[in-house]
Design an enzyme around this catalytic site. Structure first.
Site, short mmCIF file in Angstrom:
data_model
loop_
_atom_site.label_atom_id
_atom_site.label_comp_id
_atom_site.label_asym_id
_atom_site.label_seq_id
_atom_site.Cartn_x
_atom_site.Cartn_y
_atom_site.Cartn_z
N GLU A 209 -7.38 -5.62 -0.23
CA GLU A 209 -7.52 -4.76 0.95
C GLU A 209 -6.73 -3.44 0.89
OE1 GLU A 209 -6.57 -7.23 4.30
OE2 GLU A 209 -8.45 -8.32 4.17
N GLU A 397 -12.58 -13.82 1.93
CA GLU A 397 -11.89 -14.28 3.14
C GLU A 397 -12.83 -14.17 4.32
OE1 GLU A 397 -8.04 -12.56 4.21
OE2 GLU A 397 -7.53 -12.43 2.08
C1 BGC Z 1 -5.38 -10.77 4.80
C2 BGC Z 1 -4.69 -12.07 5.05
C3 BGC Z 1 -4.49 -12.27 6.54
C4 BGC Z 1 -5.86 -12.31 7.19
C5 BGC Z 1 -5.87 -12.62 8.67
C6 BGC Z 1 -6.50 -10.47 5.76
O1 BGC Z 1 -6.50 -9.12 6.07
O2 BGC Z 1 -5.80 -10.66 3.48
O3 BGC Z 1 -3.51 -12.09 4.33
O4 BGC Z 1 -3.72 -13.36 6.86
O5 BGC Z 1 -6.47 -11.06 7.00
O6 BGC Z 1 -5.41 -11.58 9.43
#
Ligand code: BGC
Length: 483
Positions: A209, A397
């Site tokens: 990110e 994610e």
């Molecule tokens: C990140 C994580 C974070 C998640 C939830 C992402 O931007 O990679 O490390 O915990 O978002 O906010």
């Protein structure tokens, strides 16, 4: 619903080093993030929650049982990260390497020879390197394909003093991603990681990110180190992190030539957080303009840099003269998409830089922290990224802050349905899905009250406790299809 996923689809959960490793000894106290969350002034300003990583779930000790949980949940993959500051607690700046620059002075290539590698090996924390090997080996032994992220945010303190940078008194060399020197040291660390763990890892993610590190740290000032609020600094960090991907890509390709499994020897991608932006009022020109700017700067800018060498430093949407740097394009084998939410954008006059005249409407379907749940947006961003950059995709994610676990099942199935449609109806090669997260963990400056896990943990015994959503995840992953 009811659609199937392709054979060989990767089902995983994701964690990151700083967020889960500590809590059972093995503290990693040499990073900027460690300093940031412990800083008294940050706590007083309300920039950090006061929660600290040493109260975390203790993955450093408990990884074996966590892999077992992931396996029982139907996973065949696991995303984790290495902590650069753990591996190199002391400076690597003394290891001389060749740094090549282009005609504008940009670092184009870092050449690390065998002698330099031997020196790097001597500088590593040996027990840490050993433990990371144990962790990744165990991951494989459990039948989980490891995806290893090289940069998921902590930087060694010897490269970044976040408090001095916050206060505007850090000398060059201590300002993290603002300094070019950080790129050289990052290349060394990536080369070492590929050399040390390449026989166990095929799937590498370089940067997690670019957007969040740059804007939370340098534009929104406060939540992330070093809490700066300066558009120029923000753009410099966007540039350096995009370049860092290329430098890491080259090092991993060179130093990891061993296949650990069928995806090897090394398949290297970048992880982008992509939001679905939408104007609050589509008939309002100013809202539409603000939306397009958000799309451009937050979704597109760094991918354009990585894939095309477009470094639009004044963010005017035109790539001119020395902003055109195709020599910095090194490759990217896949795109990792972190998708969480929709952002409903509106024009808000702030009286400063007109480009930053935007704000966000409250979420229609908010999570605990106000993220706007919008599953269709995931299909849209997958389609967009593939159409534009033509690389396979991993959803690296996706998850929800939902401490009651009352929204997670709907969130999960809705987003998986969106992916399934992107694959089946739109022909997008999405190769895997990693849910954020296996377990509740340290949500950076917000601490432990923000809960993204399929499992919670007891803060004293560290016992893992499944949530109802974990059962649903298992059913889907095991069947490789939606119910
Ligand atoms: C990140 C994580 C974070 C998640 C939830 C992402 O931007 O990679 O490390 O915990 O978002 O906010």
């Amino acid at each position: 619903m009811g659609g199937a996923f392709p054979d060989g689809f990767l089902w995983g959960v994701a964690v990151s080093s700083f967020q889960v490793e500590m809590g059972r000894g093995g503290n990693a106290d040499q990073s900027d993030w460690w300093a940031w969350v412990h800083d008294a002034e940050n706590k007083q300003r309300g920039w950090v929650s006061g929660d600290v990583p040493e109260e975390g779930p203790g993955f450093w000790e408990l990884y074996k049982s966590d892999f077992k949980l992931a396996r029982e949940m139907g996973c065949n993959a696991f995303r984790m990260s290495l902590d650069w500051a753990r591996i190199f607690p002391a400076s690597t700046e003394g290891v001389s390497v060749e740094v090549h620059r282009d005609r504008y002075g940009n670092i184009e290539k870092v050449w690390i020879d065998d002698r330099a590698m031997r020196e790097l090996v001597t500088l590593t924390n040996k027990s840490v390197a050993r433990r990371y090997r144990q962790i990744i080996s165990e991951c494989r032994r459990c039948g989980l394909e490891p995806m290893v992220t090289l940069y998921h945010w902590p930087i060694p303190l010897w490269l970044h003093d976040p408090i001095a940078t916050r206060d505007g008194v850090a000398p060059e060399g201590k300002r993290g991603w603002l300094d070019e020197g950080t790129l050289v040291e990052f290349a060394k660390y990536c080369a070492y990681a590929a050399h040390a763990f390449g026989d166990l890892v095929d799937l590498w993610a370089t940067i997690n990110e670019v957007k969040i590190v740059s804007d939370h740290g340098f534009l929104d000032g406060g939540e992330f180190p070093p809490g700066v609020n300066d558009f120029e600094a923000f753009m410099v960090v966007m540039k350096h992190l995009s370049m860092a991907h290329g430098l890491a890509y080259e090092q991993v390709k060179r130093w990891d030539q061993a296949s650990a499994g069928s995806l090897g020897p090394s398949s290297v991608g970048i992880v982008a957080v992509l939001h679905y932006h939408e104007p609050v009022d589509p008939s309002n020109e100013a809202d539409v303009k603000a939306t397009l700017f958000n799309d451009y700067i937050f979704n597109e800018w760094s991918l354009n840099a990585v894939f095309r060498g477009d470094y639009d430093m004044n963010a005017d949407g035109l790539v001119e003269g020395n902003e055109m740097l195709p020599n910095l394009v090194k490759g990217c084998d896949w795109i990792g998409i972190n998708y969480y939410m929709r952002m409903r954008v509106m024009h808000v006059a702030k009286g400063g830089d007109p480009r930053l005249d935007y704000g966000f409407a409250p979420a229609v379907d908010p999570s605990d922290i106000g993220f706007d749940t919008y599953p269709e947006g995931l299909r849209w961003v997958c389609d967009w990224a593939y159409t534009r950059y033509r690389r396979p995709i991993y959803v690296t994610e996706n998850g929800i802050a939902d401490s009651a676990d009352s929204m997670r099942v709907r969130y999960l199935t809705g987003h998986l349905d969106a992916i399934q449609k992107a694959i089946e109806l739109d022909g997008v090669p999405v190769r895997g899905y990693f849910h954020w997260s296996l377990i509740d963990n340290l949500e950076w400056s917000s601490g432990y009250k923000v809960r993204f896990g399929l499992y919670s943990f007891d803060s004293v015994t560290k016992r893992r406790i499944p949530k109802a959503s974990a059962t649903v995840f298992r059913r889907i992953a095991k069947a490789n299809r939606l119910p």
